[in-house]
Write an enzyme that holds these catalytic residues in place. Sequence first.
Site, PDB file in Angstrom:
ATOM      1  N   THR A 175     -73.289  80.880 -20.354  1.00 23.24           N
ATOM      2  CA  THR A 175     -74.746  80.749 -20.413  1.00 23.24           C
ATOM      3  C   THR A 175     -75.372  82.140 -20.567  1.00 23.24           C
ATOM      4  O   THR A 175     -74.944  83.085 -19.889  1.00 23.24           O
ATOM      5  CB  THR A 175     -75.268  80.088 -19.123  1.00 23.24           C
ATOM      6  OG1 THR A 175     -74.614  78.844 -18.972  1.00 23.24           O
ATOM      7  CG2 THR A 175     -76.777  79.880 -19.164  1.00 23.24           C
ATOM      8  N   ASP A 257     -70.726  79.977  -4.679  1.00 24.76           N
ATOM      9  CA  ASP A 257     -71.357  79.295  -3.537  1.00 24.76           C
ATOM     10  C   ASP A 257     -72.882  79.397  -3.652  1.00 24.76           C
ATOM     11  O   ASP A 257     -73.601  78.437  -3.369  1.00 24.76           O
ATOM     12  CB  ASP A 257     -70.906  79.921  -2.205  1.00 24.76           C
ATOM     13  CG  ASP A 257     -69.484  79.517  -1.828  1.00 24.76           C
ATOM     14  OD1 ASP A 257     -68.978  78.524  -2.382  1.00 24.76           O
ATOM     15  OD2 ASP A 257     -68.886  80.201  -0.977  1.00 24.76           O
ATOM     16  N   GLU A 380     -70.738  75.166 -13.101  1.00 24.82           N
ATOM     17  CA  GLU A 380     -70.617  75.825 -11.778  1.00 24.82           C
ATOM     18  C   GLU A 380     -69.797  74.960 -10.806  1.00 24.82           C
ATOM     19  O   GLU A 380     -70.072  74.906  -9.605  1.00 24.82           O
ATOM     20  CB  GLU A 380     -71.983  76.234 -11.235  1.00 24.82           C
ATOM     21  CG  GLU A 380     -72.646  77.226 -12.209  1.00 24.82           C
ATOM     22  CD  GLU A 380     -73.697  78.099 -11.612  1.00 24.82           C
ATOM     23  OE1 GLU A 380     -73.622  78.402 -10.411  1.00 24.82           O
ATOM     24  OE2 GLU A 380     -74.589  78.515 -12.373  1.00 24.82           O
ATOM     25  N   SER A 383     -68.255  67.819 -10.320  1.00 30.41           N
ATOM     26  CA  SER A 383     -68.378  67.043  -9.073  1.00 30.41           C
ATOM     27  C   SER A 383     -67.005  66.892  -8.402  1.00 30.41           C
ATOM     28  O   SER A 383     -66.909  66.867  -7.173  1.00 30.41           O
ATOM     29  CB  SER A 383     -68.974  65.673  -9.367  1.00 30.41           C
ATOM     30  OG  SER A 383     -70.320  65.835  -9.759  1.00 30.41           O
TER      31      SER A 383
HETATM   32  N1  CAA Z   1     -65.671  82.463  -0.852  1.00 29.70           N
HETATM   33  C1  CAA Z   1     -64.784  83.487  -0.702  1.00 29.70           C
HETATM   34  N2  CAA Z   1     -63.450  83.360  -0.894  1.00 29.70           N
HETATM   35  C2  CAA Z   1     -62.992  82.160  -1.284  1.00 29.70           C
HETATM   36  C3  CAA Z   1     -63.848  81.048  -1.465  1.00 29.70           C
HETATM   37  C4  CAA Z   1     -65.230  81.224  -1.228  1.00 29.70           C
HETATM   38  N3  CAA Z   1     -66.100  80.226  -1.388  1.00 29.70           N
HETATM   39  N4  CAA Z   1     -63.121  79.994  -1.862  1.00 29.70           N
HETATM   40  C5  CAA Z   1     -61.847  80.406  -1.920  1.00 29.70           C
HETATM   41  N5  CAA Z   1     -61.766  81.724  -1.565  1.00 29.70           N
HETATM   42  C6  CAA Z   1     -60.555  82.542  -1.429  1.00 29.70           C
HETATM   43  C7  CAA Z   1     -59.549  81.832  -0.556  1.00 29.70           C
HETATM   44  O1  CAA Z   1     -59.770  82.117   0.795  1.00 29.70           O
HETATM   45  C8  CAA Z   1     -58.239  82.404  -1.055  1.00 29.70           C
HETATM   46  O2  CAA Z   1     -58.025  83.693  -0.476  1.00 29.70           O
HETATM   47  P1  CAA Z   1     -56.622  84.056   0.248  1.00 29.70           P
HETATM   48  O3  CAA Z   1     -55.595  83.918  -0.821  1.00 29.70           O
HETATM   49  O4  CAA Z   1     -56.815  85.443   0.739  1.00 29.70           O
HETATM   50  O5  CAA Z   1     -56.443  83.033   1.323  1.00 29.70           O
HETATM   51  C9  CAA Z   1     -58.480  82.616  -2.547  1.00 29.70           C
HETATM   52  O6  CAA Z   1     -59.913  82.673  -2.716  1.00 29.70           O
HETATM   53  C10 CAA Z   1     -57.915  81.497  -3.394  1.00 29.70           C
HETATM   54  O7  CAA Z   1     -58.539  80.296  -2.958  1.00 29.70           O
HETATM   55  P2  CAA Z   1     -57.929  78.849  -3.138  1.00 29.70           P
HETATM   56  O8  CAA Z   1     -56.510  78.863  -2.700  1.00 29.70           O
HETATM   57  O9  CAA Z   1     -58.853  77.877  -2.514  1.00 29.70           O
HETATM   58  O10 CAA Z   1     -57.970  78.704  -4.730  1.00 29.70           O
HETATM   59  P3  CAA Z   1     -57.644  77.448  -5.624  1.00 29.70           P
HETATM   60  O11 CAA Z   1     -56.958  77.906  -6.846  1.00 29.70           O
HETATM   61  O12 CAA Z   1     -57.025  76.364  -4.816  1.00 29.70           O
HETATM   62  O13 CAA Z   1     -59.071  76.888  -6.170  1.00 29.70           O
HETATM   63  C11 CAA Z   1     -61.265  76.197  -6.501  1.00 29.70           C
HETATM   64  C12 CAA Z   1     -60.242  77.040  -5.724  1.00 29.70           C
HETATM   65  C13 CAA Z   1     -62.289  75.806  -5.477  1.00 29.70           C
HETATM   66  C14 CAA Z   1     -60.700  74.950  -7.139  1.00 29.70           C
HETATM   67  C15 CAA Z   1     -61.851  77.132  -7.585  1.00 29.70           C
HETATM   68  O14 CAA Z   1     -60.890  77.395  -8.596  1.00 29.70           O
HETATM   69  C16 CAA Z   1     -63.109  76.612  -8.208  1.00 29.70           C
HETATM   70  O15 CAA Z   1     -64.178  76.684  -7.607  1.00 29.70           O
HETATM   71  N6  CAA Z   1     -63.037  76.122  -9.486  1.00 29.70           N
HETATM   72  C17 CAA Z   1     -64.214  75.766 -10.242  1.00 29.70           C
HETATM   73  C18 CAA Z   1     -64.626  76.908 -11.138  1.00 29.70           C
HETATM   74  C19 CAA Z   1     -66.083  76.889 -11.433  1.00 29.70           C
HETATM   75  O16 CAA Z   1     -66.908  76.496 -10.614  1.00 29.70           O
HETATM   76  N7  CAA Z   1     -66.426  77.373 -12.618  1.00 29.70           N
HETATM   77  C20 CAA Z   1     -67.809  77.486 -12.979  1.00 29.70           C
HETATM   78  C21 CAA Z   1     -67.960  78.505 -14.045  1.00 29.70           C
HETATM   79  S1  CAA Z   1     -69.424  79.439 -13.956  1.00 29.70           S
HETATM   80  C22 CAA Z   1     -70.611  78.574 -14.755  1.00 29.70           C
HETATM   81  O17 CAA Z   1     -70.496  77.408 -15.035  1.00 29.70           O
HETATM   82  C23 CAA Z   1     -71.840  79.370 -14.969  1.00 29.70           C
HETATM   83  C24 CAA Z   1     -72.733  78.963 -16.053  1.00 29.70           C
HETATM   84  O18 CAA Z   1     -72.625  79.423 -17.151  1.00 29.70           O
HETATM   85  C25 CAA Z   1     -73.877  78.099 -15.742  1.00 29.70           C
END
Ligand code: CAA
Length: 399
Positions: A175, A257, A380, A383
């Site tokens: 975006t 977040d 972002e 769901s």
């Molecule tokens: N805040 C800080 N740290 C975080 C966190 C958070 N909210 N969530 C996870 N972490 C940390 C974890 O603690 C972990 O750290 P350690 O290894 O030290 O323990 C590390 O990050 C890895 O976390 P996970 O093991 O939970 O990672 P995962 O691979 O299982 O996946 C997920 C996490 C939630 C699925 C993530 O990949 C995710 O959110 N995916 C969706 C991606 C997304 O939202 N993309 C949007 C693109 S941006 C966009 O759309 C913008 C636009 O143009 C409008």
Amino acid sequence: MLEADTSSEIDDRLGAMLGTSLPPAHAKLQQICREFADEVLIPSADLHDREESYPAKIVERLANLGLMGILAPKRYGGMEMDNLGLTIALEEINRGCASTGVTLSVHNSLLSGPLLHFGTEEQQKNFFPRLASGEALGAYAITEPNHGSDAVAIETTCRRDGDDWILNGTKAWITNGSHAGIIITFATVDPALRSKGINAFVVESSMPGFSVGKKEKKLGIRASDTVQLVFEDLRVPAANLLGEEGQGFKIAMHTLDGGRIGIATQAVGIAQACLDATVKFAERHEMFGRKLADNQLASNKIANMATRTEAARLLTYRAAMLKDAGLPHSREASMAKLSASEIANDAARMALEVHGGAGLGRQNPVERLFRDAKITEIYEGTSQIQRLVISRHVRPDRG
Ligand code: CAA
């Protein structure tokens, strides 16, 4: 900065939650955005949608109102509002035009947010004045052609070369991408390191090796700019590394977040616009000898839309207020986005049903709102991803 440490301020913030009053600075910001939505955005949203044209002139006017620096510090030309303020402003803008809303949301939340939280004073001094004045538009580049939901798997690489980092790869669905001057970008030193190998950078579009790729044609939010970005030996000064080496994934997630509160807000704005359009239509149209609004089927839908929109708004305010209080808000941000985006889509469907055939016409805003609502369930974090985040929080020992 608004301080929530006096009892009247706390009362005002509680009032915001209860929908009775807002702190004065928030009420003023709401008023400014509400007028802008009514006078400028609502009359032009359909035209921008049809032309699929980025609303550059409107973004200029947002900058003149100070809205490109809602979170930015005052010393760098920003408003220095809190996340509740950002939420209140974004709802109004999205009510008027969701394409303008996401442009503003990405700029303020996905760029200003991490710069504020993880940026050094030097980086803030370098970037905030241009962002807050609107001279540079912000973008956030994590998604790639082959990696969206599984953000850890990104393949864009970074390697250190003296005082610079060299980035190679392609980002997708970005975006603001082709208009952005400053982009928070994520790249890995080695994909095998998964989350531990990812770094965050502040990239400038003027840097050698940066180019804009394919422009996406979309179902909804058609006036927003969505493109691929291509990095070919993109040279980024080491001073532009955001946070520590290896901290990039956590920065990405922490930023999302906040961003998810922004998309929840967008959904609330769309749901409110659906409700407004439906009430207006049902008050003006007659069926079976009485106003459509007096027909029980229509009034049931209106009541459901109003109640659910209010519920989504409260979840969204709560997530923003937790963030402002420096408390954990990942679960609440995901709950707000999950719920508000479903409510917006339901509201758009109900709005169409009340409008009947009239709602299908391109001249009717609910046709655009129906298309615009869908993206709130996708970007972002889909769901499904929000459900994953929420379920992990309620099952902390999931392993
Ligand atoms: N805040 C800080 N740290 C975080 C966190 C958070 N909210 N969530 C996870 N972490 C940390 C974890 O603690 C972990 O750290 P350690 O290894 O030290 O323990 C590390 O990050 C890895 O976390 P996970 O093991 O939970 O990672 P995962 O691979 O299982 O996946 C997920 C996490 C939630 C699925 C993530 O990949 C995710 O959110 N995916 C969706 C991606 C997304 O939202 N993309 C949007 C693109 S941006 C966009 O759309 C913008 C636009 O143009 C409008």
